[in-house]
Design an enzyme around this catalytic site. Structure first.
Site, PDB file in Angstrom:
ATOM      1  N   ALA A 255       0.851  -1.208   0.000  1.00 59.14           N
ATOM      2  CA  ALA A 255       0.000   0.000   0.000  1.00 59.14           C
ATOM      3  C   ALA A 255       0.879   1.247   0.000  1.00 59.14           C
ATOM      4  O   ALA A 255       0.659   2.180  -0.784  1.00 59.14           O
ATOM      5  CB  ALA A 255      -0.918  -0.012   1.225  1.00 59.14           C
TER       6      ALA A 255
ATOM      7  N   CYS B 192       7.541   6.832   6.765  1.00 59.60           N
ATOM      8  CA  CYS B 192       7.138   5.529   6.228  1.00 59.60           C
ATOM      9  C   CYS B 192       7.477   5.271   4.760  1.00 59.60           C
ATOM     10  O   CYS B 192       8.055   4.226   4.449  1.00 59.60           O
ATOM     11  CB  CYS B 192       5.637   5.351   6.417  1.00 59.60           C
ATOM     12  SG  CYS B 192       5.194   5.261   8.158  1.00 59.60           S
ATOM     13  N   PHE B 193       7.066   6.170   3.865  1.00 58.17           N
ATOM     14  CA  PHE B 193       7.119   5.838   2.436  1.00 58.17           C
ATOM     15  C   PHE B 193       8.511   5.371   2.000  1.00 58.17           C
ATOM     16  O   PHE B 193       8.666   4.298   1.432  1.00 58.17           O
ATOM     17  CB  PHE B 193       6.686   7.020   1.574  1.00 58.17           C
ATOM     18  CG  PHE B 193       5.193   7.228   1.512  1.00 58.17           C
ATOM     19  CD1 PHE B 193       4.325   6.350   2.144  1.00 58.17           C
ATOM     20  CD2 PHE B 193       4.655   8.295   0.817  1.00 58.17           C
ATOM     21  CE1 PHE B 193       2.951   6.536   2.085  1.00 58.17           C
ATOM     22  CE2 PHE B 193       3.279   8.485   0.745  1.00 58.17           C
ATOM     23  CZ  PHE B 193       2.440   7.615   1.379  1.00 58.17           C
TER      24      PHE B 193
END
Ligand SMILES: NC(=O)c1ccc[n+]([C@@H]2O[C@H](COP(=O)([O-])OP(=O)(O)OC[C@H]3O[C@@H](n4cnc5c(N)ncnc54)[C@H](O)[C@@H]3O)[C@@H](O)[C@H]2O)c1
Length: 452
Positions: free
Chosen positions: A218, A271-272
């Site tokens: 995701a 995060c990414f």
């Protein structure tokens, strides 16, 4: 039911506050090694800024929501233990700069095994590489007690800045576990927890590995969209197309959809980047170098976008910013958060400092200490001025770089700001946030991502 959450960070704190608010029959204790973080959770000056969070914490704290450093006691008492510790990119040894550092997860598993206190469900809430649950299971299976442990994966999909909205009304909740009888019972227990306020149709259950991998996937897909539109923004600048017009035109295609198509100085956040690097590392590990390279390119495009933005500043300012003063509006990686981890502002500011510029920074929520730490500079470094308002930060500068899309930047009196600056006054809109007519009317030389 008693829940313990290990890790009182951006995920553990808000997530558990929402569970406590929605499940009055459940006692939730959030524990952390960091005493000052826990002290803040027990005050009105929370360590995490999220719209609506303080109200929820105040409503439940001291009733069925507790913050503590008594980790062993909370583990011992709990039926369900969420592990929500950080899983940063590894900074040493094998996998350095790519793999996830799982030492904090492993320490939690060892601690749970050591403390005992009855049968428990252990839930991975942190984002982890696929098959991490195997490591947790193996450590727990060697525990020096007769208790049984079920390991589940329940990754968190909240976005910082909209965490409360996302937790209250998530697109879905994902719970992965084993298909054994005990595994199914454990899944059902955690499903029932979320079903206090979330429609069961939105609660997806899968096997452990699918759940772990879905979270990495995701984040990779979300970041990929940003890098894709940013790549097109460079082509727009070269050709005279307008990136917002292109985004609008393609976003109306229902197969593409309009979200996450805003060009910008690049993505940030904790995060990414770490999750894509980790995904890419995993692919290499499993003998899939082509897949690894494909995802790695998303991060490389993000690096390119940040350096391209600084290059545009240099080009517009006659190829030098040495001795010039530049105002930075917004240091967090996005609006409505105090989180500056991996913020594009860090790269931009570091590059500007290398070019001998002076910078004046204003962010509605990020503290001076965080900025100094992020830029790896001394507190006494005279090249940085920390400001209390957007207007103060712009005072006397040659240019403004807008790096985060806080709403308050839209409401500024631009004539007033312009009059306090050196001329020619430049405005670099790294988020395409401000109405260009307002700026042009004020006399700014405007430069926007993906626009000529
Ligand atoms: N921040 C986000 O938006 C977000 C969203 C979804 C998922 N995630 C994932 O959730 C996890 C946590 O992220 P975060 O942003 O909350 O991190 P964070 O750094 O804000 O919080 C982690 C906390 O865990 C504590 N900790 C570490 N080891 C510990 C131990 N052994 N015992 C007790 N406490 C310990 C740290 O002191 C820290 O306070 C990461 O895996 C992240 O990738 C984050």
């Amino acid at each position: 039911m008693k829940i313990c959450c290990i890790g009182a960070g951006y995920v553990g704190g808000p997530t558990m506050a929402m569970i406590a608010k929605k499940c009055k029959d459940v006692t939730v204790t959030v524990v952390d090694l960091n005493q000052s973080r826990i002290d803040k959770w027990n005050s009105d000056d929370l360590p995490v800024y999220e719209p609506g969070l303080l109200e929820i914490v105040k409503e439940a704290r001291g009733k069925n929501l507790f913050f503590s450093t008594e980790i062993d006691q909370a583990i011992k008492d709990a039926d369900v233990i969420f592990i929500s510790v950080n899983t940063p990119t590894k900074l040493y040894g094998s996998g350095k700069g790519k793999a996830a550092d799982l030492k904090y997860i492993e320490l939690c598993a060892r601690n749970i095994a050591k403390v005992g206190g009855g049968d428990k469900i252990v839930v991975e809430k942190s984002t982890v590489p696929v098959r991490t649950a195997q490591m947790v299971k193996e450590i727990l299976s060697e525990a020096n007690n007769t208790h049984s442990y079920e390991v589940l994966s329940n990754p968190e999909f909240l976005a910082e800045g909209t965490a409360i909205k996302d937790l209250e009304n998530p697109d879905r909740v994902l719970i992965g576990g084993d298909s054994t009888d005990n595994g199914k019972k454990a899944i059902e227990k955690v499903v029932n927890l979320y079903a206090h306020w979330i429609d069961r149709k939105k609660i997806i259950t899968t096997n452990l590995w699918s759940s772990e991998l879905s979270k990495l996937t995701a984040n990779a897909f979300l970041a990929q969209r940003i890098s894709s539109i940013n790549a097109i923004s460079a082509l727009c600048e070269a050709t005279g197309a307008d990136v917002d017009e292109v985004a609008n035109a393609i976003g109306t295609d229902s197969r593409i959809g309009p979200k996450f198509l805003k060009s910008s100085v690049g993505f940030g956040g904790s995060c990414f980047q770490k999750d894509i690097l980790n995904l890419s590392y995993l692919c290499k590990h499993f003998g899939l170098p082509e897949v690894a390279n494909y995802w790695n390119q998303v991060v490389e495009m993000n690096e390119y976008q940040k350096s391209r933005f600084v290059q545009r500043i240099m080009d517009a300012m006659f190829n030098t910013v040495s001795g010039k003063s530049i105002c930075i509006w917004g240091f967090a990686f996005k609006k409505d958060t105090n989180d500056a981890r991996e913020s594009p502002a860090i790269s931009v500011c570091k590059r500007l400092l290398e070019e001998q510029a002076n910078i004046r920074i204003y962010d509605p929520q990020v503290s001076k200490a965080t900025i100094i730490e992020s830029l790896s500079i001394d507190e006494s470094d005279s090249r940085l001025t920390y400001c209390e308002s957007a207007k103060e930060a712009a005072q006397g500068t040659h240019a403004i770089a807008l790096l985060t899309e806080w709403e308050e930047f839209k409401k500024i009196d631009y004539d007033d700001v312009y009059s306090s600056m050196q001329k020619p006054a430049h405005f670099f809109d790294g988020r395409n946030l401000i109405d260009p007519d307002v700026l042009k009317h004020s006399g700014f030389r405007l430069s926007r991502i993906g626009k000529v």
